[in-house]
Enzyme design. Structure first.
Site, PDB file in Angstrom:
ATOM      1  CB  ILE A 121      -0.988   0.086   1.103  1.00 34.76           C
ATOM      2  CG1 ILE A 121      -0.154   0.287   2.793  1.00 34.76           C
ATOM      3  CG2 ILE A 121      -1.972  -1.287   1.231  1.00 34.76           C
ATOM      4  CD1 ILE A 121      -1.113   0.595   3.484  1.00 34.76           C
ATOM      5  CG  ASP A 122       3.747   1.277   2.680  1.00 32.82           C
ATOM      6  OD1 ASP A 122       3.038   1.770   3.205  1.00 32.82           O
ATOM      7  OD2 ASP A 122       4.798   0.549   3.077  1.00 32.82           O
ATOM      8  CG  HIS A 140      -3.346  -2.472  10.901  1.00 35.60           C
ATOM      9  ND1 HIS A 140      -2.876  -1.832  11.787  1.00 35.60           N
ATOM     10  CD2 HIS A 140      -2.546  -3.280  10.287  1.00 35.60           C
ATOM     11  CE1 HIS A 140      -1.605  -2.135  11.873  1.00 35.60           C
ATOM     12  NE2 HIS A 140      -1.371  -3.159  10.894  1.00 35.60           N
TER      13      HIS A 140
END
Length: 362
Positions: free
Chosen positions: A140-141, A286
């Site tokens: 996701i980064d 999260h």
């Protein structure tokens, strides 16, 4: 004999993993008439035959909209540095030969490793020992080199933007400064793009150390002009100019990584000392990793899975599939993990944010 392909998902979970698994299994069976073995819980699953199971079309039916991974994952299972307890103490040993023996015993002809830079670096080490591997970039980064975007990022971005939309109404109602802390580790992509899309007033990213006095002055000027609230998006890796990153847990050895988190509260404390405004913090955490994948991530994950099999069919191992423009191509894993892909502090997107009047703390 039929080829047997193994697939595992390593590192942190993210939306779109199941799309990759489905893409690999479906194309392997329908196009190539191959078998696929699903390895549970990342590289750890290669140590236990009970964690490896053959996947059929039935196993992947209906999993496209599901978040997470049906195979499970872990970001702690490194076979080259595996923790074992000896005499009451944790020692780290190399068990990679046991992993390689297990791969051979299961008759796996090639392994698809779906992961970020950590998992792909492990894959590269296994490959140097003779394991045929193809990599699929996941995080996701969005910090992996050689691919325009990683799957999982788009969904995380949508989650962050949606949260900003919701924070606007409550911030405006109470005339507050709202700080939203987002993930990204050392890369500011999530903070920057969600901040632009969500109409943030301040965006703080790791690539640009921030000056808290300038942020205070900017928010105070907004208030004098009639804007009685402000929205700040802070990447978890952001840090003050001349200061250090805020961490929940430091790296205590060569076998651990620092655990980021807390920059939102740090900024809130600093702002409370210089602004006569109520400051609140939301840590998205999260939530960014969960939920149903976006259309983009479902499609990208599926395309990555299909491309991975094409590379295996051509015996092009040591490669990572990637998105280049609108095409799915491949690049060497070694080239992809040589360094992190970070936001350019003087790049077009940063300039766009500043020309929109968004403060970046510099």
């Amino acid at each position: 004999m039929k080829k047997r392909i193994g697939i595992l998902t390593g590192g942190g979970d993210c939306p779109g993993l199941n799309a990759v698994i489905r893409g690999v299994v479906t194309a392997a069976i329908i196009k190539y008439d191959w078998e696929v073995v699903g390895v549970e819980d990342g590289f750890d699953g290669l140590l236990n035959s009970e964690k490896c199971r053959q996947l059929s079309l039935e196993d992947v039916r209906g999993i496209l909209p599901r978040g997470g991974t049906i195979l499970g994952t872990t970001n702690r299972g490194n076979p080259f540095s595996y923790p074992v307890e000896k005499n009451g103490k944790i020692e780290y040993i190399d068990i990679s030969e046991s992993v390689i023996d297990r791969i051979k015993a299961m008759g796996i002809d090639a392994l698809v490793v779906v992961g970020g830079d950590g998992s792909l670096k492990i894959a590269m080490e296994l490959m140097s020992k003779g394991v045929p591997i193809v990599g699929v970039p996941k995080t996701i980064d969005n910090d992996l080199m050689e691919t325009d975007v990683t799957f999982g990022y788009n969904t995380a971005l949508e989650t962050a933007t949606d949260a900003l939309d919701k924070l606007h109404s409550t911030a405006e109602s109470h005339h507050r400064v709202m700080i939203m802390e987002v993930m990204g580790r050392y890369a500011g992509w999530i903070a920057l793009e969600s901040g632009i899309a969500g109409g943030a007033d301040v965006i703080l990213i790791p690539e640009i150390p921030f000056d808290i006095k300038k942020i205070c002055h900017g928010i105070d000027e907004r208030r004098k002009k009639g804007s009685r609230f402000s929205i700040i998006v802070a990447a978890e890796g952001a840090f003050p100019d001349g200061g250090k990153r805020v961490v929940k847990q430091n790296a205590d050895s060569a076998h651990s990584i620092e655990r980021l988190g807390g920059v939102g509260e740090y900024i809130a404390g600093e702002l409370s000392g210089c602004l006569d405004m109520d400051v609140r913090v939301t840590v998205l955490g999260h939530l960014q990793r969960g939920g149903s994948p976006s259309t983009f991530d479902r499609c990208l994950g599926s395309r990555f899975g299909v491309k991975a099999l094409e590379l295996i069919d051509k015996n092009e191992f040591g490669r990572m599939v990637c998105l280049n423009g609108r095409s799915i191509k491949s690049v060497s894993i070694e080239k992809a993990v040589r360094k992190l892909k970070l936001v350019d502090p003087d790049g077009e997107m940063v300039k766009c944010a500043e020309e929109l009047g968004i403060m970046l703390g510099r």
